[in-house]
Design an enzyme around this catalytic site. Sequence first.
Site, PDB file in Angstrom:
ATOM      1  N   THR A 165       0.812  -1.212   0.000  1.00 25.07           N
ATOM      2  CA  THR A 165       0.000   0.000   0.000  1.00 25.07           C
ATOM      3  C   THR A 165       0.846   1.262   0.000  1.00 25.07           C
ATOM      4  O   THR A 165       0.610   2.187  -0.781  1.00 25.07           O
ATOM      5  CB  THR A 165      -0.943   0.000   1.215  1.00 25.07           C
ATOM      6  OG1 THR A 165      -1.886  -1.061   1.067  1.00 25.07           O
ATOM      7  CG2 THR A 165      -1.697   1.312   1.318  1.00 25.07           C
ATOM      8  N   CYS A 166       1.849   1.334   0.852  1.00 20.05           N
ATOM      9  CA  CYS A 166       2.613   2.574   0.996  1.00 20.05           C
ATOM     10  C   CYS A 166       3.267   2.979  -0.316  1.00 20.05           C
ATOM     11  O   CYS A 166       3.182   4.125  -0.743  1.00 20.05           O
ATOM     12  CB  CYS A 166       3.665   2.422   2.085  1.00 20.05           C
ATOM     13  SG  CYS A 166       4.649   3.914   2.351  1.00 20.05           S
ATOM     14  N   GLY A 223     -13.428  12.216   7.719  1.00 18.62           N
ATOM     15  CA  GLY A 223     -12.723  13.280   8.420  1.00 18.62           C
ATOM     16  C   GLY A 223     -11.404  12.846   9.011  1.00 18.62           C
ATOM     17  O   GLY A 223     -10.845  13.532   9.867  1.00 18.62           O
ATOM     18  N   HIS A 270      18.557  30.032  15.455  1.00 20.72           N
ATOM     19  CA  HIS A 270      17.831  31.216  14.985  1.00 20.72           C
ATOM     20  C   HIS A 270      18.380  31.682  13.637  1.00 20.72           C
ATOM     21  O   HIS A 270      19.589  31.635  13.428  1.00 20.72           O
ATOM     22  CB  HIS A 270      17.983  32.340  16.010  1.00 20.72           C
ATOM     23  CG  HIS A 270      17.228  33.581  15.657  1.00 20.72           C
ATOM     24  ND1 HIS A 270      15.866  33.679  15.790  1.00 20.72           N
ATOM     25  CD2 HIS A 270      17.662  34.766  15.159  1.00 20.72           C
ATOM     26  CE1 HIS A 270      15.481  34.881  15.407  1.00 20.72           C
ATOM     27  NE2 HIS A 270      16.560  35.563  15.022  1.00 20.72           N
ATOM     28  N   TYR A 286      -7.217  11.350   8.448  1.00 20.26           N
ATOM     29  CA  TYR A 286      -6.068  11.991   7.810  1.00 20.26           C
ATOM     30  C   TYR A 286      -6.017  11.719   6.308  1.00 20.26           C
ATOM     31  O   TYR A 286      -5.599  12.592   5.537  1.00 20.26           O
ATOM     32  CB  TYR A 286      -4.760  11.574   8.495  1.00 20.26           C
ATOM     33  CG  TYR A 286      -4.301  10.160   8.244  1.00 20.26           C
ATOM     34  CD1 TYR A 286      -3.449   9.872   7.189  1.00 20.26           C
ATOM     35  CD2 TYR A 286      -4.690   9.119   9.080  1.00 20.26           C
ATOM     36  CE1 TYR A 286      -3.008   8.593   6.945  1.00 20.26           C
ATOM     37  CE2 TYR A 286      -4.254   7.840   8.850  1.00 20.26           C
ATOM     38  CZ  TYR A 286      -3.415   7.571   7.793  1.00 20.26           C
ATOM     39  OH  TYR A 286      -2.989   6.288   7.557  1.00 20.26           O
ATOM     40  N   ASP A 303      -0.554  -3.571   9.111  1.00 19.10           N
ATOM     41  CA  ASP A 303      -1.949  -3.136   9.214  1.00 19.10           C
ATOM     42  C   ASP A 303      -2.921  -4.288   9.399  1.00 19.10           C
ATOM     43  O   ASP A 303      -4.026  -4.084   9.896  1.00 19.10           O
ATOM     44  CB  ASP A 303      -2.345  -2.342   7.974  1.00 19.10           C
ATOM     45  CG  ASP A 303      -1.639  -0.999   7.887  1.00 19.10           C
ATOM     46  OD1 ASP A 303      -0.724  -0.751   8.700  1.00 19.10           O
ATOM     47  OD2 ASP A 303      -1.990  -0.199   7.001  1.00 19.10           O
ATOM     48  N   LYS A 333       1.006   9.668  -2.574  1.00 19.27           N
ATOM     49  CA  LYS A 333       0.300  10.772  -1.915  1.00 19.27           C
ATOM     50  C   LYS A 333       1.238  11.938  -1.622  1.00 19.27           C
ATOM     51  O   LYS A 333       0.917  13.092  -1.887  1.00 19.27           O
ATOM     52  CB  LYS A 333      -0.348  10.242  -0.631  1.00 19.27           C
ATOM     53  CG  LYS A 333      -1.125  11.246   0.211  1.00 19.27           C
ATOM     54  CD  LYS A 333      -0.262  11.921   1.265  1.00 19.27           C
ATOM     55  CE  LYS A 333       0.511  10.989   2.145  1.00 19.27           C
ATOM     56  NZ  LYS A 333      -0.244  10.279   3.161  1.00 19.27           N
ATOM     57  N   TYR A 338      11.994  -2.767  -4.831  1.00 20.19           N
ATOM     58  CA  TYR A 338      11.570  -3.752  -3.834  1.00 20.19           C
ATOM     59  C   TYR A 338      11.815  -5.168  -4.357  1.00 20.19           C
ATOM     60  O   TYR A 338      12.284  -6.049  -3.637  1.00 20.19           O
ATOM     61  CB  TYR A 338      10.095  -3.557  -3.501  1.00 20.19           C
ATOM     62  CG  TYR A 338       9.836  -2.674  -2.314  1.00 20.19           C
ATOM     63  CD1 TYR A 338       9.201  -3.168  -1.179  1.00 20.19           C
ATOM     64  CD2 TYR A 338      10.220  -1.335  -2.313  1.00 20.19           C
ATOM     65  CE1 TYR A 338       8.953  -2.359  -0.075  1.00 20.19           C
ATOM     66  CE2 TYR A 338       9.978  -0.517  -1.222  1.00 20.19           C
ATOM     67  CZ  TYR A 338       9.355  -1.031  -0.102  1.00 20.19           C
ATOM     68  OH  TYR A 338       9.127  -0.232   0.984  1.00 20.19           O
ATOM     69  N   CYS A 377       1.315   6.225   0.923  1.00 22.36           N
ATOM     70  CA  CYS A 377       2.071   7.388   1.362  1.00 22.36           C
ATOM     71  C   CYS A 377       3.039   7.929   0.321  1.00 22.36           C
ATOM     72  O   CYS A 377       3.226   9.147   0.231  1.00 22.36           O
ATOM     73  CB  CYS A 377       2.801   7.071   2.665  1.00 22.36           C
ATOM     74  SG  CYS A 377       3.445   5.403   2.800  1.00 22.36           S
ATOM     75  N   GLU A 431      12.879  26.713  16.661  1.00 21.03           N
ATOM     76  CA  GLU A 431      13.465  27.245  17.891  1.00 21.03           C
ATOM     77  C   GLU A 431      12.413  27.516  18.962  1.00 21.03           C
ATOM     78  O   GLU A 431      12.726  27.554  20.164  1.00 21.03           O
ATOM     79  CB  GLU A 431      14.246  28.526  17.604  1.00 21.03           C
ATOM     80  CG  GLU A 431      13.403  29.713  17.183  1.00 21.03           C
ATOM     81  CD  GLU A 431      14.246  30.952  16.913  1.00 21.03           C
ATOM     82  OE1 GLU A 431      14.860  31.476  17.870  1.00 21.03           O
ATOM     83  OE2 GLU A 431      14.304  31.378  15.756  1.00 21.03           O
ATOM     84  N   GLU A 436      -5.934  14.858   3.771  1.00 16.42           N
ATOM     85  CA  GLU A 436      -4.764  15.037   2.913  1.00 16.42           C
ATOM     86  C   GLU A 436      -5.185  15.216   1.451  1.00 16.42           C
ATOM     87  O   GLU A 436      -4.698  16.116   0.751  1.00 16.42           O
ATOM     88  CB  GLU A 436      -3.825  13.837   3.053  1.00 16.42           C
ATOM     89  CG  GLU A 436      -3.048  13.850   4.365  1.00 16.42           C
ATOM     90  CD  GLU A 436      -2.248  12.592   4.587  1.00 16.42           C
ATOM     91  OE1 GLU A 436      -1.314  12.629   5.413  1.00 16.42           O
ATOM     92  OE2 GLU A 436      -2.545  11.551   3.959  1.00 16.42           O
TER      93      GLU A 436
END
Length: 457
Positions: free
Chosen positions: A42-43, A178, A439, A180, A306, A51, A99, A48, A444, A184
């Site tokens: 899936t990833c 609703g 900085h 992630y 998963d 995406k 892979y 991910c 920071e 996204e």
Amino acid sequence: MSAFDVDLFVIGAGSGGTRAARIAAGHGASVAIAEEDRIGGTCVIRGCVPKKLFVYASRFADEFEDAAGFGWKLGKPEFDWPTLRDAVANEVGRLSGLYRKGLEAALVQIHEERAVIEGAHTVRLQRSGKPVRARHILVATGGYPAFDPPIPGGEYGISSNEIFHLPELPRRLLVVGGGYIALEFASLFARLGVAVTVLHRGDNVLRGFDEDIRTRLREALAHAGITFRLGCAIDRIELLADGTRRAHCAGGEPIDADVVLVATGRRPNTTGLGLEAAGVKLGPIGQVLVDEGSASSVPSIHAVGDVTNRINLTPVAIREGHAFADSTFGGKPWTTDHSIVASAVFTTPEIGTVGLTEQQAVAAGHELRVFEAGFRPMKATISGRQERIYMKLVVDAKTDRMLGVHILGHDAGEIIQAVAIAVTMGATKADFDRTLALHPSAAEELVTMRTARKSAL
């Protein structure tokens, strides 16, 4: 002669399965792996990785707009959906090939077909009909997007699997959900110029995240042009004669869209694998029930990722697969620590979070000191963008230990990865305070917050 054909048979060549296969082979085990789809899981294939590439594309819209404030004179940018879609598909193909090469280099036998379990030590390959006897079996089949609950006309919607392959960019997108994944895609398509509506049955988005982060993200996405319809459950999807999808919502006006993305949840991919017949106990949504060592109720059958519905994140699946292989074949037993796991939500602005939310910490009985900082990033002072960064530290008042860190803003995911090291090591607020600030940077602020409030929860 051994009673087994291989020491390990892995079902599912995603992140967790391939890591387990390669590590086990590295320890000298004979390993086979079966994958009925593309190698990578899936990833890599539909999650991910593509995406995040889409997210990068969407953020150029802000960069082009901001450039004028810094003296750049640009023509009107034009976005071409097929170029992005095809470039991402090519990159996904390249990664899938890597892979495969990794498995081949480790001398793992690859079976590109479905495999089912027929007993504690037997797997049958569906296309060839060949049985394989394995000393150990690892289930790493991941999850799949589910329309939860099922709705009439659900076939007129698409899932996150199909969103990457749309023939053209829609003018109007309705996102149902609703969480992630829903947010996204809502965020990135809005920045690609699509009119986006989010329909969610809850009263706020991102259940399980810190309440201050949830509310601020929703407000930021609304400011970016996304329309929210909250507290409204979808009843059905209707296909109109011109191809428009019309979503009907209980107690509200219908919503018309060119594409309806249903992102209401995922389910463990265990249907038809033969697990129950083999004696493997499953949970209420079909997840493989495992102990801390990823062992199922059948000692020779393990599961990672998963499909176990523990923490459904790719790095967790990889760690679980690695721990299983080391423990079973490497003589180095260890387990995955699920107590502190950093995560990110790649909306714009993005979220980075690690540890307990304020609500979770209170529920666990901690007396808290809470530190907050909200400010306009330096870049926005010139670009003119109405952008804010929000940071929150959740600290145990008695021990001074940092219980949770939550960030909303640019590069939050990158920042939280480094912060997660400190939180995992048990850092205290005093440790943060004695760290010199870098900085000028947004990060920071994490080491310069001095004024605390008690939790009002």
